[in-house]
Design a protein around this motif. Structure first.
Motif, PDB file in Angstrom:
ATOM      1  N   UNK A   1     -12.427  31.965   3.474  1.00 16.64           N
ATOM      2  CA  UNK A   1     -13.742  31.349   3.699  1.00 16.64           C
ATOM      3  C   UNK A   1     -13.816  29.984   3.012  1.00 16.64           C
ATOM      4  N   UNK A   2     -13.305  29.917   1.772  1.00 14.02           N
ATOM      5  CA  UNK A   2     -13.316  28.644   1.047  1.00 14.02           C
ATOM      6  C   UNK A   2     -12.399  27.630   1.730  1.00 14.02           C
ATOM      7  N   UNK A   3     -11.200  28.050   2.079  1.00 15.60           N
ATOM      8  CA  UNK A   3     -10.232  27.130   2.682  1.00 15.60           C
ATOM      9  C   UNK A   3     -10.680  26.648   4.054  1.00 15.60           C
ATOM     10  N   UNK A   4     -11.259  27.521   4.825  1.00 18.57           N
ATOM     11  CA  UNK A   4     -11.748  27.095   6.140  1.00 18.57           C
ATOM     12  C   UNK A   4     -12.872  26.076   6.012  1.00 18.57           C
ATOM     13  N   UNK A   5     -13.681  26.216   4.957  1.00 18.04           N
ATOM     14  CA  UNK A   5     -14.743  25.227   4.745  1.00 18.04           C
ATOM     15  C   UNK A   5     -14.156  23.895   4.269  1.00 18.04           C
ATOM     16  N   UNK A   6     -13.077  23.973   3.476  1.00 16.86           N
ATOM     17  CA  UNK A   6     -12.414  22.753   3.008  1.00 16.86           C
ATOM     18  C   UNK A   6     -11.828  21.986   4.184  1.00 16.86           C
TER      19      UNK A   6
END
Length: 763
Positions: free
Chosen positions: A538-543
């Motif tokens: 979730x964090x990486x996809x937002x990055x």
């Protein structure tokens, strides 16, 4: 056709009918038993890709030839069995009529040459395999023998049949020639024609020799049909299916990512999972998939996995071979109970069989086997001892070496999953690690705010993600070890500095980064892994939300993070282009963006991290970087796909090693055998374990105080930053001579063995 031929022929046919009935019945029963395993629909295709892998592996013996001194002999025996079967069936006619041969091609000279080669190859190959088995018998080498624990009687039976079959092929042909039935050219019968010169002319001998040839196969059919656990014989058939249905359709071995946790043939959804109905790992033999049961059936007990296992080689009870054979023996012993419909719930209550006498007609031995726990100490009747289960480092050496593609690591982790999530029965040291991962997001229990502490003494600013990637080409995934472990921080700083020198735009997540979940998953805590993985994705996809899929680049220094991000996160929606720091740095050197200005005067040996090497096949980039640094490179005996594990994988880094020799000490002993001044690696876990091992050996007085464990990136940074050294007048272009040290004697390891006795490749 005389009375002798009729008698011999009738005997052969009569006995063969019994043998064929037993063999076919055995095949039918084996298929029924294998189907007791859980469904697995991931093995069905693509057909042509899997078929290509099958043809390549068996025809070219690509995996068997990993032991090069064994491969050619086995190749001869294999083709002797496959094509020789046609010659064997010919014996049915030859017993009745000595003049019989296959129509059309039976008298064709090229066919006669092929028969000659098959007979000769089978005899020579069979004898060679017997010699290899004898030379490496456990009575000679004890645990160093890969045959320790194998069934020698079964193996010698099979090898005897092979040799007799080959002699029968040559014998029948020679007697046909001596009797004037055949008159082949010498080039097509270069063994049997000279042999025929000393044999009597006897058509009776043709029929009797044909019966011997026939009986060898008949006895084999009868014995194996009644012994379904004789893997050394059954692999002649099951290996083809096991190779075709291997986990990776592209032909790769079952390494890298782990097999997802499956139930009813589908990945388990924890939000909807029901312990009463769903399978959580493997708590009973029937919880393994049908492919697992096929694995158990196919094991040839060759022991290649055992010979490469770091746990076995350091005196621990784990042998991958014995794990598979113990599961096989238990599965087939319990099968009558399961075939009758027997089944127990999670509390151990019988729910499959009902009535006044539910166990009527079931073998008492099968009922006793059904009561055995899958994982428990031997005193408690367990099939697999907990010390065996938790000794595994998941290094993958067993899977890499197995010639029939057995998936040992997946099966071991499946058993761990059940022990952790259902039984809550696991080494006590893991409890703290699990809690730290759940509460702090890292196995050391450090605070997230300290994830940037490694940047404090750098003379340049490390960019931290603030909601916009900007011009950053890479996200630098630091990892828990790289952020918190003092030795690993040196690697992190070296990589950051090299990227800075090369002008590579990157950014780090800082406090937003958490553990990838690798240690939790390898320890069997799949639920915790899924929680961490989904959070990170979730964090990486937002990055990367503004980046195209092919431009979502991550660079990592940890081999375990690399494997998880690249191979396992796609299953939970995280698809990124992940590179290891050695790969990126090597490319930067090639592009002249990093230029070593002076060679470093060190003798360096390199340790292949299991999760970088075997699991992901990255071998050359680290070695090329060592070469670029100018160091004198020295290869250890066990390297590349045969590299010895450091002992940290499979969550073993957080477990105490109480049995046998410490794995990291064993690996350090081998490294010291190359007389290095530095031991290089490309993984923080390996660096920690090897450093501890070197320190222990220095304290024992067995290693020079000058020996140091470093990351490959540190070698490159030193070569890039150091000033060119003046060359003394009259000196050659080589590196300066190192100061003599009695503990660093420059002796080649092929003349003086390392600290660890190593089995040769053909053992």
């Amino acid at each position: 056709m005389g009375a002798l031929q009729i008698t011999v022929g009738v005997i052969g046919v009569a006995i063969s009918i019994v043998a064929w009935i037993a063999f076919v019945a055995g095949v039918v029963r084996m298929v029924r038993i294998i189907r007791l395993g859980q469904p697995d629909g991931t093995r069905n295709g693509p057909f042509w890709s899997r078929l290509g892998t099958l043809i390549k592996e068996f025809a070219a013996h690509t995996r068997m030839n990993k032991f090069r001194h064994v491969g050619p002999w086995h190749w001869m025996v294999m083709w002797g069995f496959l094509i020789g079967s046609l010659v064997w069936f010919e014996a049915y006619g030859e017993t009745f009529d000595p003049n019989f041969h296959w129509p059309i091609f039976g008298a064709w000279e090229p066919w006669l040459l092929l028969v000659e080669l098959l007979g000769l190859g089978t005899v020579v190959g069979g004898i060679a395999l017997v010699i290899i088995r004898q030379r490496n018998h456990p009575r000679r080498a004890d645990r160093q023998s890969r045959f320790q624990g194998s069934n020698f009687k079964q193996a010698y039976f099979v090898e005897t049949v092979v040799i007799v079959e080959g002699l029968g092929i040559l014998g029948v042909k020679a007697f046909k020639i001596s009797s004037g039935i055949e008159d082949p050219a010498l080039w097509s019968s270069f063994v049997t024609r000279p042999l025929a010169e000393i044999l009597p002319a006897s058509t009776a001998a043709v029929s009797i020799t044909a019966l011997v040839k026939l009986l060898s196969g008949i006895i084999w059919l009868l014995v194996v049909g009644r012994t379904l656990t004789m893997g050394v014989a059954w692999h002649r058939f099951s290996a083809f299916f096991n190779i075709y249905f291997k986990r990776e359709a592209d032909g790769g071995v079952a390494l890298g990512k782990l097999k997802p946790m499956m139930s009813a043939g589908k990945p388990l959804d924890f939000e909807e999972a029901d312990p009463e109905k769903d399978v959580f790992g493997a708590g009973k033999i029937e919880d393994f998939s049908w492919k697992g049961w096929l694995d158990f059936t196919t094991c040839t007990e060759c022991g290649r996995c055992q010979s490469q296992c770091p746990a076995w080689n350091t005196g621990k009870p784990l042998s991958p071979k014995l794990v598979i054979t113990q599961l096989r023996d238990h599965a087939y012993a319990k099968a009558p109970y399961l075939l009758a419909g027997g089944r127990k719930d999670v509390t151990g209550e019988e729910v499959g069989l009902t009535g006044d006498n539910p166990y009527a007609g079931i073998d008492v031995l099968a009922l006793a086997e059904a009561e055995r726990p899958l994982v428990a100490a031997g005193d408690d009747g367990g099939v697999i001892d907990p010390d065996v289960l938790w000794s595994c480092t998941t290094c993958g050496a067993c899977v890499e070496q197995c010639p029939v593609d057995i998936e040992h690591v997946d099966h071991i982790v499946d058993m761990r999953r059940y022990q952790v999530m259902i039984e809550s029965n696991f080494p006590s040291e893991l409890n703290g690690m699990f809690k730290n991962l759940e509460n702090k997001g890292n196995p050391w229990g450090q605070n997230a705010k300290d994830r940037l502490a490694w940047t404090e003494d750098l003379d340049f600013e490390v960019p931290v993600f603030d909601g916009d990637l900007g011009e950053a080409e890479y996200l630098f995934w630091v990892g828990c070890a790289g952020a918190f472990e003092d030795r690993a921080k040196k690697t992190t700083r070296a990589v950051a500095e090299l990227l800075h020198i090369a002008g590579v735009k990157y950014t780090v997540l800082g406090p937003e980064e958490t553990c990838t979940g690798d240690p939790a998953r390898r320890a069997g805590n799949e639920f915790l892994f899924q929680m961490l993985a989904q959070q990170n994705v979730e964090v990486l996809n937002s990055v990367f939300e503004d980046r195209e899929p092919g431009n979502r680049k991550i660079v990592v220094t940890c081999a375990h993070c690399f494997n998880t991000l690249a191979n396992e996160y796609p299953e939970v929606g995280g698809k990124f282009e992940v590179v290891h720091h050695t790969q990126l740095l090597n490319r930067l050197v090639r592009e002249k963006r990093l230029v070593p200005v002076a060679p470093i005067a060190d003798d360096v040996t390199y340790h292949d991290p299991c999760y970088l090497g075997r699991h992901n096949k990255i071998y050359e980039a680290p070695r090329e970087l060592i070469g670029a640094s100018g160091a004198q490179f020295r290869e250890m005996p066990r390297h590349a796909d045969r590299s010895m594990c450091c002992g940290a994988g499979g969550a073993r880094m957080w477990m105490e090693e109480k049995i046998g020799k410490r794995i990291n000490i064993d690996r350090v002993d081998e490294a010291l055998g190359t007389a290095p001044s530095k031991i290089a690696t490309g993984c923080p876990f390996c660096r920690v374990m090897l450093t501890d091992g070197v320190t222990a050996r220095q304290n024992d007085g067995k290693a020079s105080e000058k020996v140091e464990v470093v990351d490959v990136s540190q070698l490159l940074l030193e070569a890039v930053k150091r000033r060119p050294q003046p060359v003394p007048v009259g000196a050659g272009g080589g590196l300066p001579a190192a100061v003599a040290d009695p503990l660093e004697a420059d002796t080649a390891t092929d003349r003086a063995p390392s600290g660890t006795p190593l089995p040769t490749e053909d053992k």
